[in-house]
Scaffold this active site. Structure first.
Site, mmCIF file in Angstrom:
data_model
loop_
_atom_site.group_PDB
_atom_site.id
_atom_site.type_symbol
_atom_site.label_atom_id
_atom_site.label_comp_id
_atom_site.label_asym_id
_atom_site.label_seq_id
_atom_site.Cartn_x
_atom_site.Cartn_y
_atom_site.Cartn_z
ATOM 1 N N SER A 317 0.809 -1.203 0.000
ATOM 2 C CA SER A 317 0.000 0.000 0.000
ATOM 3 C C SER A 317 0.851 1.265 0.000
ATOM 4 O O SER A 317 1.561 1.537 -0.961
ATOM 5 C CB SER A 317 -0.952 -0.057 1.207
ATOM 6 O OG SER A 317 -2.075 0.728 1.010
ATOM 7 N N LYS A 341 -0.826 -3.865 -3.405
ATOM 8 C CA LYS A 341 -2.127 -3.267 -3.072
ATOM 9 C C LYS A 341 -2.189 -1.873 -3.686
ATOM 10 O O LYS A 341 -1.496 -0.964 -3.245
ATOM 11 C CB LYS A 341 -2.334 -3.185 -1.569
ATOM 12 C CG LYS A 341 -3.681 -2.568 -1.168
ATOM 13 C CD LYS A 341 -3.853 -2.563 0.341
ATOM 14 C CE LYS A 341 -5.201 -1.970 0.730
ATOM 15 N NZ LYS A 341 -5.283 -0.521 0.472
ATOM 16 N N GLN A 345 -8.642 3.416 0.350
ATOM 17 C CA GLN A 345 -9.880 3.302 1.111
ATOM 18 C C GLN A 345 -10.188 4.586 1.874
ATOM 19 O O GLN A 345 -9.268 5.323 2.249
ATOM 20 C CB GLN A 345 -9.812 2.141 2.113
ATOM 21 C CG GLN A 345 -9.952 0.769 1.495
ATOM 22 C CD GLN A 345 -8.765 0.370 0.655
ATOM 23 O OE1 GLN A 345 -7.615 0.539 1.073
ATOM 24 N NE2 GLN A 345 -9.016 -0.166 -0.522
#
Length: 488
Positions: A317, A341, A345
């Site tokens: 991420s 990733k 979000q």
């Protein structure tokens, strides 16, 4: 006319759907693991919504019917909020996105604690991968790291209860607990035939995220900064420690994001703004319609010293945002391919201390590459020694590992002993005479009964010393390679 109970609930669910599908202005509010601030949700006026369920769209009418049928006919009483939460979770499950989930008030509190201050648990980032609850990365100095958990370990059960069918939040709720209590995880590790159990004592996990030092070798002073998580104060810590290293006159810099599961998007951005000049973006964001927006710094030029970035399979991420930007800027990336990733979000509050953590954007590299599922490939691939990838020794006093036996457990024990400097002559799983001699030497060095057999005590100590050696960084081949290549 007064709205009936199911109609009120359906309006709330409908308003939720409208809010979620309506889009949110300001990518800058988006955060990699969530943002507890509001991002466009407003109170919904239901006064003019009509008086009957017939006014609802057909699909929502079915939800209303189902609610009424349960309340009127189901053999047991069910709380209204349980039905509403079940409806929300059911809708989110249809997205088949492991990063989108419903967070009730307790889960939301835990979520915020992990970003902001400290929490109690084992200190590991988990996600759902191919239907399995999976360790993304143990945190530095956490009980999970000390117990030897590794990225990509699958959690099969918690305290003897299977986690099959649980979402990530439900599994995390079982794993977390009060400081000082134990939790037993059943783990399946890639490349290992049988699952094994790990007992971990929970502790307070401080959100301390930046560690730095100067490595002095071959006449060069290299700053090494490790970022373990992109949390609320990470950029402040990073900026302060980088300035301190630069004041000491470093010749180069290694940024270590191995085992870093990610965190807040804006923190990763703030760090990149210190390295990526304004003539190229440090990040692109893509919305659900395919619209892309580039983000750039106001930095005039790059740093005047060489830089490399360390990554591994536990770098995910926000870590990958930093790594791929530095890679496309021309710096070396050393280690193993990262997790992969590539989504962002947001935690969207629902007005009652609960939230929905929803995937709202893709993030792309400066050149527009989406690394989701693929990860960031290093420019210099470097593996660690085999003992870094060993598993706990599963052995009992009734069935110790002994001479002339062959098993996967013996092979694992041989790898550990070799890593500790004891010559076993082989690591193929056959318990040879040389392996027996290595066990005896280990037992003698550690004041154990010299039997040549690996029982619980001997196996536990081999495992403990192996984990301690890994955590010490004594044979960190990836860091060594990064330092070697930095000034080439």
């Amino acid at each position: 006319m007064k709205l009936n109970q199911s109609k009120i609930i359906l309006i709330l669910i409908g308003a939720l759907l409208i809010g979620l599908l309506g889009g949110y202005g300001g990518v800058k509010l988006a955060q990699n693991q969530g943002d507890s601030s509001s991002s466009g949700i407003t109170d919904t006026d239901t006064s003019g919504s009509g008086d009957t369920d017939d006014d609802l769209p057909a699909d929502l009418h079915k939800i209303s019917q189902t609610f009424d049928l349960i309340k009127s006919n189901y053999i047991e009483d069910v709380e209204d909020n349980e039905l509403v939460e079940g409806a929300i979770e059911g809708m989110l499950s249809k997205l088949e996105d492991p990063h989108t989930s419903y967070l009730d008030s307790e889960m939301m509190q835990q979520f915020n604690e992990q970003i902001e201050s400290s929490f109690e648990g084992i200190g590991a980032e988990v996600s759902e991968v191919d239907g399995y609850i999976t360790i993304i990365s143990p945190m530095k100095d956490s009980p999970a790291e000390k117990a030897g958990l590794r990225p990509n370990d699958q959690v099969l059960s918690v305290d003897g209860e299977s986690v099959e069918g649980l979402n990530v939040n439900e599994a995390v709720a079982k794993i977390r607990g009060e400081k000082g209590t134990d939790v037993v995880l059943e783990i399946q590790r890639s490349g290992v035939s049988d699952p094994f159990e790990v007992t971990i004592q929970r502790d307070t996990i401080p959100v301390e995220t930046v560690y730095s030092e100067i490595n002095s070798e071959d006449g060069k002073d290299t700053g090494v900064i490790q970022i373990t998580n992109f949390s609320e104060h990470t950029n402040e810590e990073f900026t302060e420690q980088l300035a301190d290293l630069e004041d000491q006159g470093i010749d180069g810099l290694v940024i270590d994001v191995r085992g870093n599961p990610g965190g807040l998007l804006d923190v990763a951005e703030d760090i990149l703004k210190q390295f990526v000049p304004k003539d190229m973006p440090y990040l692109q964001i893509e919305d659900s319609d395919g619209n892309k927006e580039e983000f750039a710094s106001d930095l005039d030029e790059e740093k005047g010293y060489p830089i490399s970035v360390l990554i591994d399979e536990g770098s995910a991420s926000a870590s990958e945002i930093v790594a791929v930007a530095m890679k496309e800027l021309g710096y070396d990336i050393v280690g193993d391919t990262s997790y992969g990733k590539g989504t962002v979000q947001q935690a969207i509050p629902l007005g009652d201390d609960s939230s929905i953590k929803m995937t709202t954007y893709k993030w792309l590299s400066p050149n527009g590459v989406w690394i989701d599922g693929d990860g960031v490939e290093p420019t210099i691939e470097q593996k660690q020694d085999d003992y870094y990838y060993s598993i706990p020794i599963q052995v009992t006093d009734d069935e110790p590992l002994t001479y002339d036996h062959t098993s996967e457990a013996v092979a694992n024990m041989q790898v550990m002993l070799s890593g500790l400097g004891y010559e076993t002559d082989r690591t193929d799983g056959y318990f040879s005479e040389e392996t027996e001699s290595a066990v005896e030497e280990f037992q003698k060095d550690n004041d154990l009964d010299v039997t040549g057999e690996v029982n619980e005590e001997t196996g536990g100590l081999i495992e403990t010393q192996t984990i301690e050696k890994i955590r010490s960084g004594e044979d960190d081949k990836q860091l060594e390679r990064s330092l070697e290549e930095l000034y080439q």
